[in-house]
Design an enzyme around this catalytic site. Structure first.
Site, PDB file in Angstrom:
ATOM      1  N   LYS A  86      41.982 -19.805  67.394  1.00 58.51           N
ATOM      2  CA  LYS A  86      42.735 -19.915  66.147  1.00 58.51           C
ATOM      3  C   LYS A  86      44.207 -20.128  66.451  1.00 58.51           C
ATOM      4  O   LYS A  86      44.736 -19.382  67.258  1.00 58.51           O
ATOM      5  CB  LYS A  86      42.543 -18.625  65.355  1.00 58.51           C
ATOM      6  CG  LYS A  86      43.361 -18.522  64.100  1.00 58.51           C
ATOM      7  CD  LYS A  86      43.113 -17.193  63.474  1.00 58.51           C
ATOM      8  CE  LYS A  86      44.016 -17.028  62.281  1.00 58.51           C
ATOM      9  NZ  LYS A  86      44.012 -15.703  61.768  1.00 58.51           N
ATOM     10  N   LYS A 140      43.913 -15.975  69.811  1.00 58.82           N
ATOM     11  CA  LYS A 140      44.664 -16.173  68.578  1.00 58.82           C
ATOM     12  C   LYS A 140      46.139 -16.302  68.923  1.00 58.82           C
ATOM     13  O   LYS A 140      46.717 -15.408  69.554  1.00 58.82           O
ATOM     14  CB  LYS A 140      44.438 -14.980  67.643  1.00 58.82           C
ATOM     15  CG  LYS A 140      45.230 -15.081  66.343  1.00 58.82           C
ATOM     16  CD  LYS A 140      44.890 -13.956  65.392  1.00 58.82           C
ATOM     17  CE  LYS A 140      45.736 -14.015  64.147  1.00 58.82           C
ATOM     18  NZ  LYS A 140      45.470 -12.905  63.235  1.00 58.82           N
TER      19      LYS A 140
HETATM   20  C1  PBG Z   1      45.832 -11.458  60.215  1.00 51.89           C
HETATM   21  C2  PBG Z   1      45.215 -12.792  60.007  1.00 51.89           C
HETATM   22  C3  PBG Z   1      45.910 -13.996  59.979  1.00 51.89           C
HETATM   23  C4  PBG Z   1      44.999 -14.983  59.650  1.00 51.89           C
HETATM   24  C5  PBG Z   1      43.754 -14.374  59.557  1.00 51.89           C
HETATM   25  N1  PBG Z   1      43.907 -13.000  59.787  1.00 51.89           N
HETATM   26  C6  PBG Z   1      47.284 -14.414  60.201  1.00 51.89           C
HETATM   27  C7  PBG Z   1      48.361 -13.589  60.668  1.00 51.89           C
HETATM   28  O1  PBG Z   1      48.428 -13.277  61.852  1.00 51.89           O
HETATM   29  O2  PBG Z   1      49.200 -13.262  59.810  1.00 51.89           O
HETATM   30  C8  PBG Z   1      45.396 -16.412  59.479  1.00 51.89           C
HETATM   31  C9  PBG Z   1      44.530 -17.264  58.709  1.00 51.89           C
HETATM   32  C10 PBG Z   1      45.163 -18.493  58.166  1.00 51.89           C
HETATM   33  O3  PBG Z   1      46.357 -18.813  58.364  1.00 51.89           O
HETATM   34  O4  PBG Z   1      44.422 -19.200  57.490  1.00 51.89           O
HETATM   35  N2  PBG Z   1      45.244 -10.646  61.143  1.00 51.89           N
HETATM   36 ZN    ZN Z   2      46.469  -8.688  61.285  1.00 53.32          ZN
END
Ligand code: PBG
Ligand code: ZN
Length: 324
Positions: free
Chosen positions: A248, A195
């Protein structure tokens, strides 16, 4: 073989032939729909930057999940937006927390829908970080136990699968251990293994109200410049017991999806994040692109790159489109 002996156009002359030789197919079984649960009744707060999506109270979550299942969508991933936050994110692992309630609502209303939960602290902490903050830093090891508690409480509520998105080191092992100790040996972990610290999460932060109160997430989420490091992250998660590996965002990281697909033997998921959806929707609204066509092309490209599973805000539209 060279022209004129070779003529690639021969296989492109009709849709029936193109379809026969098509290498990649998007199927509704590949799609996971993200949903945002909020407390209350009859609540439907549209999310400005995610047109077509809203924060939903559990009664509306049930309806939406039913609609999704009727379109053939096999799974939802649930995010919770609580009304109370504190430094330890206690709402995240409460028995009747918002995610736990949403899990029950979907399980109860749509028995054949697969319920996945996002496991993280950032929606639940008052500082908005994905872990416990000590002296202005996100403390990795102090966070692990809470993540395991969140995962166990989701499983207790009925979650079929948990998806940790925090990017703390060692959390997959801790969560596996926690689940196994409580008898949830059959609950798989879909790890957000790779991520990135991405600007594409912008609209999600409005949807989930999880913007960090200070600093950013670059001390735990990955540097967008790195792909060898992605292999290290993925390898660790495999060894710790992950069942599915997620990359992601998706679109700007297709090379990373391909790399994981080639080098790992677990199923690969890709999260086509909020900013990817918002860009396409915004350009389509202006009439600058054909939104539906770009949606299908993009989802197909994510499959072609190697994703078996795609988490996408287009799930409903794509499912409708696939039905024809
Ligand atoms: C947080 C989380 C995020 C997303 C899913 N879970 C983003 C972040 O790090 O703030 C992003 C999903 C999206 O942008 O659609 N743990
Ligand atoms: Zn988070």
């Amino acid at each position: 073989m060279l022209f004129p002996d070779s003529r690639p156009r021969r296989l492109r002359q009709s849709e029936i032939l193109r379809s026969m030789v098509r290498e990649t197919r998007l199927h509704v079984d590949n799609l996971v729909l993200p949903l945002f649960a909020v407390p209350g009744k009859g609540v439907e707060n549209p999310i400005q930057s995610l047109p077509g999506h809203a924060q939903l109270s559990c009664d509306n979550i049930r309806k939406k999940a039913k609609e999704a299942r009727d379109l053939g969508i096999p799974a939802v991933i649930l995010f919770g937006v609580p009304d109370k936050k504190d430094p330890l994110g206690t709402e995240a692992y409460k028995k009747d927390g918002i995610v736990q309630q949403a899990v029950k609502a979907v399980r109860d209303a749509v028995p054949d829908m697969m319920v996945i939960t996002d496991v993280c602290l950032c929606q639940f902490t008052d500082h908005g970080h994905c872990g416990i903050v000590e002296k202005g830093r996100v403390d990795n090891d102090a966070t692990l136990d809470l993540l395991a508690r969140i995962a166990v409480s989701h499983a207790k509520a009925g979650a079929h699968m948990v998806a940790p998105s925090d990017m703390m080191d060692g959390r997959v092992a801790e969560i596996r251990d926690g689940l196994d100790q409580e008898g949830y040996t059959d609950v798989p972990i879909m790890s957000y293994a790779v991520k990135y610290a991405s600007a594409y999460y912008g609209p999600f932060r409005e949807a989930a109200n999880n913007k960090p109160g200070f600093g950013d997430r670059r001390t735990y989420q990955m540097d967008p410049a790195n792909s060898r490091e992605a292999m290290r992250e993925a390898t660790m998660d495999v060894e710790e017991g992950a069942d599915i590996l997620m990359v992601k965002p998706a679109l700007a990281y297709l090379d990373v999806i391909t790399r994981l697909k080639d080098e790992m033997d677990l199923p690969i998921a890709a999260y086509s994040v909020s900013g990817e959806y918002a860009m396409i929707r915004a350009a389509a609204e202006r009439g600058w692109i054909d939104g539906d066509a770009v949606m299908m092309e993009t989802l197909t490209a994510i499959r072609r790159a190697g994703a078996d599973i795609i988490l996408t805000y287009f799930a409903m539209d794509a499912a409708r489109r696939l039905r024809g």
